[in-house]
Design a protein around this motif. Structure first.
Motif, PDB file in Angstrom:
ATOM      1  N   VAL B 664      -6.961  -6.925  -3.793  1.00 58.77           N
ATOM      2  CA  VAL B 664      -5.532  -7.212  -3.932  1.00 58.77           C
ATOM      3  C   VAL B 664      -5.142  -8.435  -3.105  1.00 58.77           C
ATOM      4  N   ARG B 665      -5.696  -8.511  -1.904  1.00 60.47           N
ATOM      5  CA  ARG B 665      -5.340  -9.626  -1.026  1.00 60.47           C
ATOM      6  C   ARG B 665      -5.741 -10.983  -1.603  1.00 60.47           C
ATOM      7  N   THR B 666      -6.848 -10.973  -2.308  1.00 61.69           N
ATOM      8  CA  THR B 666      -7.333 -12.261  -2.809  1.00 61.69           C
ATOM      9  C   THR B 666      -6.748 -12.617  -4.174  1.00 61.69           C
ATOM     10  N   MET B 667      -5.778 -11.838  -4.617  1.00 59.54           N
ATOM     11  CA  MET B 667      -5.215 -12.118  -5.929  1.00 59.54           C
ATOM     12  C   MET B 667      -4.519 -13.463  -5.955  1.00 59.54           C
ATOM     13  N   SER B 668      -4.730 -14.194  -7.041  1.00 56.92           N
ATOM     14  CA  SER B 668      -4.201 -15.564  -7.088  1.00 56.92           C
ATOM     15  C   SER B 668      -2.954 -15.668  -7.968  1.00 56.92           C
ATOM     16  N   THR B 669      -2.751 -14.709  -8.846  1.00 54.17           N
ATOM     17  CA  THR B 669      -1.665 -14.884  -9.809  1.00 54.17           C
ATOM     18  C   THR B 669      -0.296 -14.498  -9.258  1.00 54.17           C
ATOM     19  N   LEU B 670      -0.271 -13.856  -8.098  1.00 49.74           N
ATOM     20  CA  LEU B 670       1.030 -13.472  -7.566  1.00 49.74           C
ATOM     21  C   LEU B 670       1.699 -14.691  -6.928  1.00 49.74           C
ATOM     22  N   PRO B 671       3.003 -14.847  -7.131  1.00 47.98           N
ATOM     23  CA  PRO B 671       3.693 -15.998  -6.565  1.00 47.98           C
ATOM     24  C   PRO B 671       3.838 -15.918  -5.040  1.00 47.98           C
ATOM     25  N   LEU B 672       3.848 -14.709  -4.512  1.00 45.68           N
ATOM     26  CA  LEU B 672       3.991 -14.531  -3.062  1.00 45.68           C
ATOM     27  C   LEU B 672       2.738 -13.839  -2.532  1.00 45.68           C
ATOM     28  N   SER B 673       2.428 -14.072  -1.264  1.00 42.29           N
ATOM     29  CA  SER B 673       1.237 -13.408  -0.731  1.00 42.29           C
ATOM     30  C   SER B 673       1.614 -12.029  -0.190  1.00 42.29           C
ATOM     31  N   ILE B 674       0.603 -11.189  -0.113  1.00 43.62           N
ATOM     32  CA  ILE B 674       0.843  -9.822   0.351  1.00 43.62           C
ATOM     33  C   ILE B 674       0.614  -9.789   1.849  1.00 43.62           C
ATOM     34  N   HIS B 675       1.610  -9.354   2.597  1.00 46.94           N
ATOM     35  CA  HIS B 675       1.375  -9.436   4.039  1.00 46.94           C
ATOM     36  C   HIS B 675       0.909  -8.126   4.636  1.00 46.94           C
ATOM     37  N   SER B 676       1.083  -7.034   3.946  1.00 43.88           N
ATOM     38  CA  SER B 676       0.397  -5.830   4.433  1.00 43.88           C
ATOM     39  C   SER B 676       0.143  -4.905   3.270  1.00 43.88           C
ATOM     40  N   ILE B 677      -0.966  -4.206   3.345  1.00 34.03           N
ATOM     41  CA  ILE B 677      -1.272  -3.236   2.301  1.00 34.03           C
ATOM     42  C   ILE B 677      -1.741  -1.970   2.998  1.00 34.03           C
ATOM     43  N   GLN B 678      -1.015  -0.901   2.776  1.00 33.73           N
ATOM     44  CA  GLN B 678      -1.272   0.309   3.550  1.00 33.73           C
ATOM     45  C   GLN B 678      -1.093   1.555   2.685  1.00 33.73           C
ATOM     46  N   GLY B 679      -2.071   2.449   2.779  1.00 29.72           N
ATOM     47  CA  GLY B 679      -1.968   3.694   2.039  1.00 29.72           C
ATOM     48  C   GLY B 679      -1.002   4.645   2.732  1.00 29.72           C
ATOM     49  N   VAL B 680      -0.270   5.422   1.954  1.00 29.32           N
ATOM     50  CA  VAL B 680       0.656   6.370   2.564  1.00 29.32           C
ATOM     51  C   VAL B 680       0.351   7.815   2.168  1.00 29.32           C
ATOM     52  N   HIS B 681      -0.622   8.004   1.318  1.00 33.09           N
ATOM     53  CA  HIS B 681      -1.028   9.370   0.977  1.00 33.09           C
ATOM     54  C   HIS B 681      -1.634  10.009   2.227  1.00 33.09           C
ATOM     55  N   PRO B 682      -1.463  11.339   2.399  1.00 37.85           N
ATOM     56  CA  PRO B 682      -2.012  11.983   3.603  1.00 37.85           C
ATOM     57  C   PRO B 682      -3.489  11.677   3.853  1.00 37.85           C
ATOM     58  N   VAL B 683      -4.247  11.412   2.789  1.00 34.37           N
ATOM     59  CA  VAL B 683      -5.677  11.194   3.011  1.00 34.37           C
ATOM     60  C   VAL B 683      -5.904   9.960   3.883  1.00 34.37           C
ATOM     61  N   PHE B 684      -4.971   9.024   3.867  1.00 32.59           N
ATOM     62  CA  PHE B 684      -5.137   7.815   4.682  1.00 32.59           C
ATOM     63  C   PHE B 684      -4.915   8.077   6.161  1.00 32.59           C
ATOM     64  N   ARG B 685      -4.299   9.225   6.483  1.00 28.91           N
ATOM     65  CA  ARG B 685      -4.221   9.594   7.900  1.00 28.91           C
ATOM     66  C   ARG B 685      -5.093  10.817   8.154  1.00 28.91           C
ATOM     67  N   HIS B 686      -6.090  11.018   7.321  1.00 30.09           N
ATOM     68  CA  HIS B 686      -7.073  12.094   7.480  1.00 30.09           C
ATOM     69  C   HIS B 686      -6.411  13.452   7.480  1.00 30.09           C
ATOM     70  N   ALA B 687      -5.313  13.577   6.757  1.00 36.46           N
ATOM     71  CA  ALA B 687      -4.560  14.818   6.839  1.00 36.46           C
ATOM     72  C   ALA B 687      -4.423  15.507   5.489  1.00 36.46           C
ATOM     73  N   SER B 688      -5.216  15.100   4.537  1.00 39.73           N
ATOM     74  CA  SER B 688      -5.160  15.756   3.240  1.00 39.73           C
ATOM     75  C   SER B 688      -6.068  16.976   3.284  1.00 39.73           C
ATOM     76  N   VAL B 689      -5.507  18.145   3.036  1.00 39.31           N
ATOM     77  CA  VAL B 689      -6.262  19.390   3.227  1.00 39.31           C
ATOM     78  C   VAL B 689      -7.579  19.351   2.454  1.00 39.31           C
ATOM     79  N   PHE B 690      -7.472  18.962   1.169  1.00 42.76           N
ATOM     80  CA  PHE B 690      -8.686  18.746   0.392  1.00 42.76           C
ATOM     81  C   PHE B 690      -8.683  17.302  -0.063  1.00 42.76           C
ATOM     82  N   PRO B 691      -9.438  16.450   0.591  1.00 43.04           N
ATOM     83  CA  PRO B 691      -9.452  15.047   0.189  1.00 43.04           C
ATOM     84  C   PRO B 691      -9.926  14.934  -1.250  1.00 43.04           C
ATOM     85  N   PRO B 692      -9.426  13.927  -1.974  1.00 39.47           N
ATOM     86  CA  PRO B 692      -9.819  13.795  -3.381  1.00 39.47           C
ATOM     87  C   PRO B 692     -11.320  13.588  -3.515  1.00 39.47           C
TER      88      PRO B 692
END
Lengths: 273, 1135
Positions: B664-692
């Motif tokens: 995603v960061r290296t995408m060229s077609t977007l007019p603006l650059s992405i300054h942060s990309i962060q997961g918000v699903h519980p699995v990203f904080r190791h808190a998903s009871v059953f990870p996918p």
């Protein structure tokens, strides 16, 4: 009153102007529900719901579809449009306009049905109370449960339509914006009737935006300026004052703590075991 | 002395401040003082000043004085005790002499209905016994120095036996202890005749099996009873102290093993094994009077010291360390305070807070093995044992007044280390200026199961015990020393061996201090060997405990033989990366976090088998017993994936996410650059009871519609693949539109671009929607959402009439803020906690599973639960940081059930960003606005009000119910952990009772895609074979985010929310519970707004009303759940 109504007309139950129907969802249903029918009348006249030809049906089940209602009121007269809504209103809700007839609307409770002729409403209101009626049959099945969820999932949006719609909206928006800017530019520096000139955010002398934050900052700046000119703990009286304040603070804290302790004591917070 | 505790700047201020006080009391000060409600007088002001300088905080001072009032013994009880003591003293002093018996003669005892309170191993011994009236009887102990603490108040009476009662050779072969026990029996027989005596019982004095004491329950005039504890000591000069020198033998092995008693007189005592325990136990009596008097002298007359000792006792009691065999007894505690007074660390002018804190400070720094404290002051005597000799006895050392007796002879090293660690933890708690430090120190009971990360039990029969002892070197002598009790030396040996084996992995190994048993005068004495099991606890060091390898010395080194001998066949030679060859032990070759957590178990089992001959069967190791709750079975079995408790799956998601993020960061077609990309699903904080799981979906699972697989009717639903939400923040730009509709359209266009590029350039299958774009990577579905802070600003902006732009939170804006600002931040911080402590993930998931299994998962936000668990890790006092999911869950349940949600906000110090000011301001603000705040407030440094995750749920009644459930579950689980049966069902607290519901909806199994996660399900779940397999089917987008049960539940809540509440366990639950709301049954007026789900009825006034139509509601539920619901039934009919 209800009893009177019952006596007068055994085949038609009328309570406070609402005629009541017993309806089952399907032949497998175990219980009847009661629908309340009435001619729609409102102080607001709307084009969509013409006076005399619109029927209100209350307490329809949440999964009810237009087809189900058409099936129920077959034989009353030709139906032109049906509006399904979550709650009774004087005017049709905007959302229901854009909904295509096939789409399943969840959580509905009122239907507004527009007949071609006024007789359709009357026929519907005169439906007999005693007969059990059904919302569905083989041709008009109930549309709910797993089947509905799967159908909903299958409705995958078309990217092209989405793109076109979005582009159109944006184009409209920028056009509007440009026009506004143009107008503002024309008005710049031109005094209005009372002779005032509006400060805009364009041009040479643009003022900062009037936001809460900016105003707060301005006030803060003033206060700091004032403070800088003051001397702290310079006179003996000032010195004494600060000390007295310190003691007062301590006293206030003590009182506060005492109050807290009292509360804790009340809730027996000091029995360790 | 006072100033030692004060920080330096305080010292300087000290005198200056006092002057000010004087200044202020002048007439001027009075005048100004009127600003407050009432005037403070000089005394009060100076007290306030003193508090500020010398105490922790004024609140702390008030709290402690309340506590002291609560635990101190009331005057009434004191006088009652005094009266009882003098009554007994009078009687004892006037007892007549008795007849002479042989020690082994028990007939006379039998006739009086008393059994000797001593385990007589071996039974025969020489010598005679004749009762003589005591020379003196006096009161001693904490009653005299007034440091008694409620409850269980006992008066200690000491009976001094005349010198003539003993013969010169009585010191030998337990003759002394037997005669002392018999003397106690005679006393008991005399007291038994008294009317006032309610009950006579024996106990081992402080758990010492050599020394019984008599517990007398005495009636008072006002029908209230008091308890006295009688012990017998000889006159001070009965025996020479040097005879009981710590390294001498006073129990002859020949006699003990019953070969012959003739060797008794042999003078070759040097060659015989020392009997330090027996010796010290006799010395205890000989030196008792001297030591007691000394302690009395130094402790009397100072209120501060006295109250300090009381506080220390409460502190120890809460940690289960004050009473029981091998405990840090209250006499030892008093002696230590006396030692501190002697060494001028504590003085009599100090207040209780200073005494308490100083004692903890020195306890935490002291080492009672290498630098033992001593009360001995004079010139060293000739025969006196040296420090080294004391040390050899194996216990802690604290030399007494006489220089011969070791006060701490019953205190095992591991208990002392525990006390030391607790002192350190408590000092830390004190330093963290928080309101909760008082609770952590004095109010919270630190139970064994909550304190120790790993708990295990050894259950052995008496016969097995003695067999084991025979096999282990050196323990035979100890058994002799302990008077034939096998389990005492064994438990010490186990702890010693384990401490060595675990090394850096463990911070603390401790044997649980049992209860002090009392038994009636006509019962057999308590036998430690008959206790059902020994319980041990290990506090692990999470930094080292999960290493799978123990690296030993280099193969050529001399120590390698020692290493080999210790570890046995487990030790192997291994070549390491740097080319060296070392001895090493590899515990597991699995990379699974679950197996690594169990390395300590393997070590314990191996070492106990090897060094103590305790078979694995008799060990019940409690760690890992809750792991099955987080486990799912995978199919096919030969797949390379391991699923322990799911940590690896979380990591796999992170790994796949990294790839997506890079793309995603290296995408060229977007007019603006992405300054942060962060997961918000519980699995990203190791808190998903059953990870996918990486699920492979072949097109046969469903039909395909425009490149998407879709579920098919009539078949069972496809496997559930969650869509993992990822927020992509675009950089700010002036070109963003200023209208929400336009922003949304722009975002749609960006999503379309993103989807196309990811598909074309990175060959990720994608599915574009208006508000997001889904992409597949490694079998996971990521839902990318573009966002920008401008959107937030636009949603908030309100223009007032005067043209000023105001920012106001609306429902929409706060929801968006939560998603794009707060959740990413929370995710980031919790991820940080996991990096620090690898147990966090499994703990938080276990806690969430518990919440879910109570069927309230949707009624309290996930984030609130995560924050509570984070609190356990950041503010862990009075414990150390949790090191296992068991302790984590227990502490979570304790927190939930004991925290005063109504009166305090829970302050989670994430990243330690709270300032000192926050700690005082936040509670104050909370108090002020309590009425308008939600039922539970969880503050974080970025959310100082604490309402972000707890508004509007949970509701007050739900919280109350949760508190009750948590309390019940905690007691049940603790009970299960402390029991030692192998059939315990640890899933018990995860099965909710259904009888509380009005109705229960059973779901069809085939409609429930998460069936395999159920508590009692053993179903397996298919995953894709390997990564290549996943790529082959990659042109069709799988069915994502399609969970029928969840959708159905949501629909029920939306449709019938006014009438009933719905409860469901999203992790494989197959029932939905219904509770009708009381307002649903109210009759309503006949009006169009009330028609919904009601039927017409005629009320008493003959007017039509509307009443709920239950049957039609149930019918609607059945129709809405077509293909999902199996049946609806009343839970009572199920039982």
């Amino acid at each position: 009153m209800a009893q009177q109504n019952k006596l007068e007309n055994s085949s038609n139950l009328l309570i406070q102007g609402y005629s009541v129907l017993q309806v089952k969802a399907s032949e497998r249903s175990r219980a009847c529900r009661f629908l309340y029918l009435k001619e729609h009348s409102s102080t607001h006249q709307t084009v969509e719901w013409p006076q005399g030809r619109t029927l209100e049906v209350h307490n329809i089940p949440p999964y009810c579809t237009q087809d189900n209602l058409r099936k129920l009121l077959k034989g009353c007269g030709e139906i032109m449009r049906i509006y399904l809504q979550p709650k009774p209103t004087a005017m049709p809700l905007k959302a229901s306009l854009s909904v295509s007839p096939e789409t399943h609307i969840k959580n509905v409770s009122v239907a507004y049905i527009v007949f071609r002729k006024a007789s359709g409403v009357k026929n519907a209101c005169n439906l007999t109370y005693d007969t059990e009626r059904f919302l569905s049959d083989k041709d008009n099945p109930l549309f709910s449960g797993l089947r509905a969820y799967i159908k909903e999932y299958k409705d995958i949006p078309d990217v092209k339509i989405m793109e076109e719609q979005a582009e159109k909206y944006l184009a409209d928006y920028y056009k509007r914006k440009d026009e506004e800017a143009q107008r503002e530019k024309e008005m710049e520096g031109v005094p209005d009737e009372e002779g005032f000139i509006k400060v805009t955010r364009h041009g040479k002398n643009k003022g900062s935006r009037r936001t809460e934050e900016n105003e707060r900052k301005a006030k803060e700046k003033m206060r700091m300026k004032k403070k800088k000119t003051e001397l702290k703990d310079f006179y003996t009286s000032q010195f004494r004052e600060t000390k007295r304040k310190h003691i007062l603070e301590l006293q206030a804290k003590f009182e506060e703590d005492k109050r807290k302790i009292k509360e804790m004591k009340a809730s027996r917070k000091f029995r360790p075991y | 002395m006072k100033r030692k505790l004060i920080t330096e700047d305080n010292v300087e201020e000290g005198p200056a401040e006092k002057k000010i006080v004087k200044d202020d009391t002048g007439p001027k000060g009075r005048k100004k003082g009127k600003l407050t409600d009432r005037e403070f007088n000089t005394e009060e002001i100076s007290k306030l000043k003193e508090t500020e300088a010398l105490y922790h905080s004024s609140l702390f001072r008030l709290q402690v004085s309340e506590l002291l009032r609560e635990v101190s013994v009331k005057q009434k009880l004191k006088s009652r005790l005094e009266e009882a003591c003098s009554f007994i003293t009078d009687i004892l002093k006037n007892l007549p002499s008795g007849k002479e018996h042989k020690i082994t003669d028990k007939k006379w005892l039998k006739s009086k209905g008393i059994k000797i309170p001593l385990l007589e191993k071996p039974s025969h011994v020489k010598g005679t016994f004749q009762f003589e009236p005591p020379v003196d009887v006096f009161v001693s102990g904490s009653f005299v120095i007034d440091t008694m603490v409620m409850p269980d108040v006992e008066g200690d009476l000491i009976i001094v036996v005349p010198k003539t009662f003993f013969q010169p050779k009585d010191y030998l072969n337990q003759r002394y202890t037997r005669k002392r026990a018999l003397y106690l029996c005679s006393v008991a027989s005399h007291l038994n005749k008294l009317k006032r005596v309610q009950d006579l019982k024996f106990k081992y004095f402080m758990g010492n099996p050599h020394k019984p004491a008599l517990v007398v329950k005495l009636n008072n005039q006002d029908d209230k009873s008091v308890t006295l504890c009688l012990q017998v000591v000889p006159e001070a000069d009965t025996f020479k102290e040097s005879r009981f020198h710590i390294s001498k033998n006073n129990i002859r092995p020949g006699w003990f093993t019953e070969r012959s008693e003739s060797t008794e007189d042999n003078e070759r005592t040097e060659a015989l094994p020392a009997t330090p325990y027996y010796n010290s136990s006799v010395l205890h009596d000989l030196c008792l009077v001297r030591n007691e008097k000394f302690v009395e002298k130094l402790l009397s007359g100072s209120e501060g010291v006295r109250d300090g000792v009381k506080l220390l006792k409460v502190w120890l009691t809460q940690r289960e360390l004050l009473k029981g065999p091998g405990a840090f007894s209250s006499f030892l505690l008093s002696c230590y305070v006396v030692y501190l007074i002697m060494s001028r660390k504590v003085n009599k002018l100090m207040n209780y807070y200073q005494v308490f804190r100083t004692t903890l400070l020195f306890l935490s720094k002291s080492d009672w093995i290498l630098e033992p404290p001593s009360l001995f002051e004079d010139q060293p005597l000739k025969m006196q044992p040296s420090t080294d000799e004391f040390r050899e006895s194996g216990s802690c050392v604290f030399v007494d007044r006489s220089g011969f007796y070791n006060l701490a002879f019953m205190l095992p090293v591991h208990v002392f280390l525990r006390v030391k660690q607790e002192a350190k933890l408590s000092l830390n708690a004190l330093e963290q200026h928080q309101q909760s430090s008082f609770d952590a120190l004095f109010m919270m009971p630190v139970s064994f199961a909550r304190k120790f990360d790993h708990v295990f039990h050894i259950s052995l029969k008496a016969s097995q015990l003695s067999q084991i002892l025979e096999k282990v070197d050196g323990l035979q002598h100890k058994v002799m020393d302990f008077g034939g009790h096998n389990s005492l030396p064994l438990s010490q040996h186990v702890v010693t061996v384990l401490s060595e084996a675990l090394g850096k992995r463990a911070e603390l190994v401790q044997h649980k201090i049992g209860k002090l048993n009392e038994w009636s005068k006509d019962e057999d004495p308590h036998d430690f060997d008959k206790e059902s099991h020994l319980t041990f606890g290990i506090c692990i060091d999470t930094a080292n405990a999960f290493n799978i390898l123990d690296k030993g010395p280099s193969a050529e080194a001399v120590e390698s033989r020692e290493f080999r001998a210790f570890w046995g066949e487990k030790s192997e030679m291994r070549r390491f990366k740097d080319g060296t060859i070392h001895e090493a032990v590899l515990w597991t070759d699995s990379t699974c976090q679950r197996d690594r957590r169990l390395v300590c178990r393997s070590i314990v089992q191996h070492i106990l088998q090897r060094h103590c001959s305790i078979s694995t069967k008799s060990i019940q190791y409690m760690e890992g017993k809750l792991d099955p709750l987080l486990h799912v079975n995978l199919l096919p079995k030969e797949s390379c994936l391991l699923y322990g408790t799911g940590e690896e799956q979380s990591l796999a998601v992170h790994h796949a996410f990294d790839h997506v993020a890079r793309a995603v960061r290296t995408m060229s077609t977007l007019p603006l650059s992405i300054h942060s990309i962060q997961g918000v699903h519980p699995v990203f904080r190791h808190a998903s009871v059953f990870p996918p799981l990486p699920v492979s979906q072949t097109s046969s699972d469903g039909d395909a519609v425009s490149g998407h697989a879709v579920p098919r009717e009539g078949k069972s639903v496809p496997q559930y693949i969650p869509a993992l939400k990822v927020i992509c923040m675009l950089e700010g730009s002036g070109k963003w539109p200023e209208e929400i509709g336009a922003i949304e359209c722009l975002k749609t266009l960006l999503h379309i671009k993103m989807g196309t590029e990811l598909k074309d350039k990175h060959s990720m299958v994608s599915s574009v929607h208006k508000d997001y774009v889904d992409v597949v990577k490694d079998g996971f579905v990521f839902r990318l959402v573009i966002s920008n802070t401008r959107e937030l600003a636009v949603l908030r902006t309100v223009k007032t009439e005067s043209g000023m732009v105001k920012f106001k939170d609306t429902e929409k804006s706060s929801a968006l803020e939560k998603e794009i600002v707060d959740l990413p931040r929370l995710t980031h911080l919790l991820h940080g906690i996991q990096q620090e402590n690898s147990v966090f993930s499994v703990t938080v998931r276990l806690c969430k599973r518990w919440i879910a299994s109570q069927m309230v998962f949707g009624l309290i936000s996930e984030e609130a639960v995560e924050l509570m668990v984070a609190y356990i890790f950041t503010s862990h006092h009075p414990y150390a940081v949790p090191g296992s999911p068991n302790t984590g869950l227990l502490r979570f349940l304790y927190l939930l059930s004991s925290f005063n949600w109504k009166a305090d906000p829970l302050m989670v110090n994430l990243n330690k960003e709270f300032t000192d000011e926050d700690f005082s301001v936040i509670p104050k603000e909370f108090q002020k606005n309590r009425a308008s705040l939600p039922s539970m407030c969880i503050c974080t440094p970025t959310d100082k009000q604490g309402i972000k995750w707890t508004k509007p749920l949970p509701t007050e009644p739900l919280l109350k119910r949760l508190v009750i459930l948590a309390h019940e579950s905690m007691t049940a689980l603790e009970c299960q952990l402390m029991k030692s049966t192998d059939v315990t069902d640890f899933k018990m607290i995860f099965r909710p009772p259904l009888c509380h519901f009005d109705l229960v909806i059973h779901l069809l199994k085939k409609a429930n895609a998460l069936n395999h996660q159920g508590i009692d399900e053993n179903d397996s779940v298919y995953i894709c074979h390997s990564k290549d397999g996943g790529k082959k089917t990659s042109d069709i987008f799988p069915v994502a985010d399609f969970c029928v049960a969840e959708k159905f539940l949501k629909d029920l809540q939306v449709t019938f929310g006014d009438l009933a509440m719905f409860f469901y366990d999203p992790f494989g639950g197959n029932v939905i519970g219904i509770v009708w709301k009381p307002q649903a049954f109210e009759e309503k007026e006949f009006k169009s707004v009330n028609f919904r789900f009601r039927r017409p009825v005629i009320n008493d006034n003959e007017r039509p009303n509307l009443d709920i139509d239950k049957e039609s509601v149930l019918d609607d539920i059945r129709v809405m759940g077509g293909g999902i619901v199996e049946s609806i039934a009343s839970p009572k009919s199920l039982q």
